[in-house]
Design an enzyme around this catalytic site. Structure first.
Site, PDB file in Angstrom:
ATOM      1  CG  ASN A   8      -0.075   5.944  -9.565  1.00 43.56           C
ATOM      2  OD1 ASN A   8       1.516   5.580  -9.114  1.00 43.56           O
ATOM      3  ND2 ASN A   8      -1.235   6.195  -8.658  1.00 43.56           N
ATOM      4  NE  ARG A  10       6.721   6.926  -7.876  1.00 40.95           N
ATOM      5  CZ  ARG A  10       7.037   8.475  -8.786  1.00 40.95           C
ATOM      6  NH1 ARG A  10       5.654   9.243  -7.766  1.00 40.95           N
ATOM      7  NH2 ARG A  10       8.087   8.362  -8.956  1.00 40.95           N
ATOM      8  CB  CYS A  11      -1.853   3.337  -5.745  1.00 45.08           C
ATOM      9  SG  CYS A  11      -3.392   3.180  -4.986  1.00 45.08           S
ATOM     10  NE  ARG A  12      -1.775  -0.232   1.570  1.00 45.06           N
ATOM     11  CZ  ARG A  12      -2.877  -0.979   1.378  1.00 45.06           C
ATOM     12  NH1 ARG A  12      -3.362  -1.595   1.555  1.00 45.06           N
ATOM     13  NH2 ARG A  12      -3.327   0.171   2.600  1.00 45.06           N
ATOM     14  NE  ARG A  15       2.709  -1.720  -5.000  1.00 41.05           N
ATOM     15  CZ  ARG A  15       2.451  -0.403  -4.275  1.00 41.05           C
ATOM     16  NH1 ARG A  15       3.071   0.579  -4.505  1.00 41.05           N
ATOM     17  NH2 ARG A  15       2.905  -0.288  -2.777  1.00 41.05           N
TER      18      ARG A  15
END
Length: 120
Positions: A8, A10-12, A15
């Site tokens: 995902n 958008r997920c830190r 990433r």
């Protein structure tokens, strides 16, 4: 070695895991599971490889869970259905290699998993 990461962007934490895989120059297949949605068969296979029950894959702090499902009891089949319908409830990132896998949060889970599969 070619691993699959269910990611995902958008997920830190997701990433962070992807960046770690890239830094280590590991071949990977990226699946953005919010776009390429899970189906029952794929999610069931992922759960088998993770060796966990559907409930262990649920992000229980998400508003969707708290507002709709918290405190209720569900069969594994029903939970799989709920996760497919509400993919934001799925823990991430998920890293799969052959018939094994790990939820890559915290990042140490991913580090340990990569060490394990490198030994095999």
């Amino acid at each position: 070695m070619n691993i699959t990461i269910y990611h995902n962007p958008r997920c830190r934490k997701s990433r962070e895991a992807l960046n770690y895989i890239i830094e280590k120059k590991i071949n990977y297949n990226l699946i953005k599971y919010l776009e390429e949605k899970f189906n029952r068969k794929t999610l069931s296979e992922v759960l088998m490889k993770l060796k966990i029950k559907p409930e262990e894959l649920v992000r229980k702090n998400e508003k969707i869970w708290i507002n709709k499902y918290k405190g209720k009891s569900f069969s594994d089949e029903k939970l799989i259905e709920i996760l497919i319908e509400n993919e934001k409830l799925i823990e991430r990132p998920i890293i799969i290699y052959k018939n094994d896998g790990v939820i890559g949060r915290p990042i140490q889970n991913l580090v340990d998993f990569l060490k394990k599969i490198n030994k095999s």
